[in-house]
Write an enzyme that holds these catalytic residues in place. Structure first.
Site, short mmCIF file in Angstrom:
data_model
loop_
_atom_site.label_atom_id
_atom_site.label_comp_id
_atom_site.label_asym_id
_atom_site.label_seq_id
_atom_site.Cartn_x
_atom_site.Cartn_y
_atom_site.Cartn_z
N SER A 139 -64.09 32.95 -78.49
CA SER A 139 -64.43 34.16 -78.08
C SER A 139 -64.51 35.99 -79.75
CB SER A 139 -63.20 34.64 -77.30
OG SER A 139 -62.04 33.46 -76.43
N GLU A 165 -62.91 39.68 -82.32
CA GLU A 165 -62.54 38.98 -82.99
C GLU A 165 -63.34 38.45 -84.23
OE1 GLU A 165 -59.35 35.06 -81.68
OE2 GLU A 165 -60.04 36.33 -80.60
N ARG A 179 -52.58 37.40 -83.52
CA ARG A 179 -53.49 37.60 -84.29
C ARG A 179 -53.28 38.40 -85.35
NH1 ARG A 179 -53.36 34.10 -80.82
NH2 ARG A 179 -54.72 33.26 -79.19
#
Length: 337
Positions: free
Chosen positions: A238, A333, A164
């Site tokens: 998420s 995130e 990520r």
């Protein structure tokens, strides 16, 4: 180029929270994008690039220029014996692009089906799902250097991808705008169902019955069963990353919390953030119009008229309780503005 003022961003973020941008422009080509950046520079105001707002949470109004990236285009640019090389511009919808590739028998993206967002956002955080990451299929990208307005090509290696993460979130943060991405996609189906949830969903299937199209459909079915549709319930999927810790720390946590869920990687263990949040008592929590989804503890939701500030406050309370219970720092995130 049309510049709009005091523009409501409620329909430009999947949380559907109201916030206003001082200025707003829809950039549909490279010239418009360059002009928008020049406008922000001339006004000496900040600017922010958005695609479909699937990873954004506005906690307050934005004092500068919002640039909606809407530059479209996708095509096969070359091929060799084994690979199709396909280029897509930054404003293309990610899932629509994946389906277009499948329709044309360009294989390799099927595990990344139904990920929200656009092509331009995908390399920045090296999107990944069900055993595949963008870095596995990306050959290169073209990015617009903000300071000069020039296009520069980056190879896969130059993007410095990790979980990520990429150079565009680190050393080159806020210096480039991803303009187009080139993918190397297989001419022959390569079925990847190593990811546990995907393998379970397809267990019992014969090898002959497994196709990229079936993998894509199964991924979509799994994602839809776990994540609420943002068109019906405001959310950004998420909210937190799955934290990574050392094997030593994981062993110590196992002694105190035998049921803790973790997945070994090369030299670390990736913890299931959803498990941590659920065990801390947050799954299904609701207060007014903010809450944690009843089926997935990683998903924060806006039930109607929640503000960005209320959602941020909830996320911080979740972080604090997980930190107190497990000593684990959860990191968002979602990009909080």
């Amino acid at each position: 180029m049309e510049i709009l003022e005091n523009f409501n961003l409620k329909h430009f973020n999947t949380f559907h929270v109201s916030a206003h941008g001082r200025y707003f422009v829809n950039a549909t080509d490279l010239t418009c994008l360059r002009d928008a950046l020049a406008f922000a520079n001339k006004k000496e105001i900040p600017f922010m690039l958005i695609g479909q707002g699937s990873n954004l949470l506005f906690k307050e109004d934005y004092p500068g220029l919002i640039i909606e990236i809407n530059v479209r285009g996708r095509k096969l640019i070359r091929e060799d014996d084994d690979t199709y090389f396909v280029k897509a511009r930054c404003g293309e919808n990610w899932h629509a692009f994946v389906q277009w590739c499948l329709d044309n028998k360009f294989y390799g993206l099927e595990n990344l089906s139904l990920i929200p967002g656009t092509i331009g956002a995908a390399p920045v955080q090296n999107i990944g799902a069900y055993g595949v990451e963008l870095c596995d299929v990306m050959v290169s990208l073209d990015a617009l250097e903000i300071a000069t307005g020039e296009l520069k090509t980056f190879t896969n290696a130059e993007c410095d991808f990790s979980y990520r993460n990429s150079v565009f979130k680190q050393g080159l943060k806020d210096q480039y705008v991803i303009y187009s991405v080139t993918f190397g996609l297989s001419k022959k189906p390569v079925i990847n169902i190593r990811y546990a949830a995907l393998a379970k969903a397809l267990e019992g299937m014969s090898l002959d019955a497994l196709t990229p199209e079936l993998v894509s459909k199964t991924v979509c079915d799994i994602r839809r069963s776990k994540l609420p549709n943002p068109q019906r319930l405001g959310n950004a999927g998420s909210f937190f990353w799955n934290p990574e810790i050392s094997l030593e720390n994981y062993t110590l946590l196992q002694e105190e919390h035998p049921g803790i869920v973790g997945y070994p990687t090369a030299d670390k263990v990736k913890l299931a953030a959803a498990w941590l949040i659920e065990q801390a008592g947050w799954k299904g929590y609701r207060e007014g119009d903010v809450g944690v989804h009843e089926d997935h503890a990683l998903v924060l939701v806006n039930y109607g008229q929640a503000t960005g500030a209320e959602l941020v406050d909830l996320s911080r309370r979740i972080q604090a309780s997980v930190k107190e219970k497990y000593g684990i720092e959860l990191m968002p995130e979602v990009r909080i503005i």
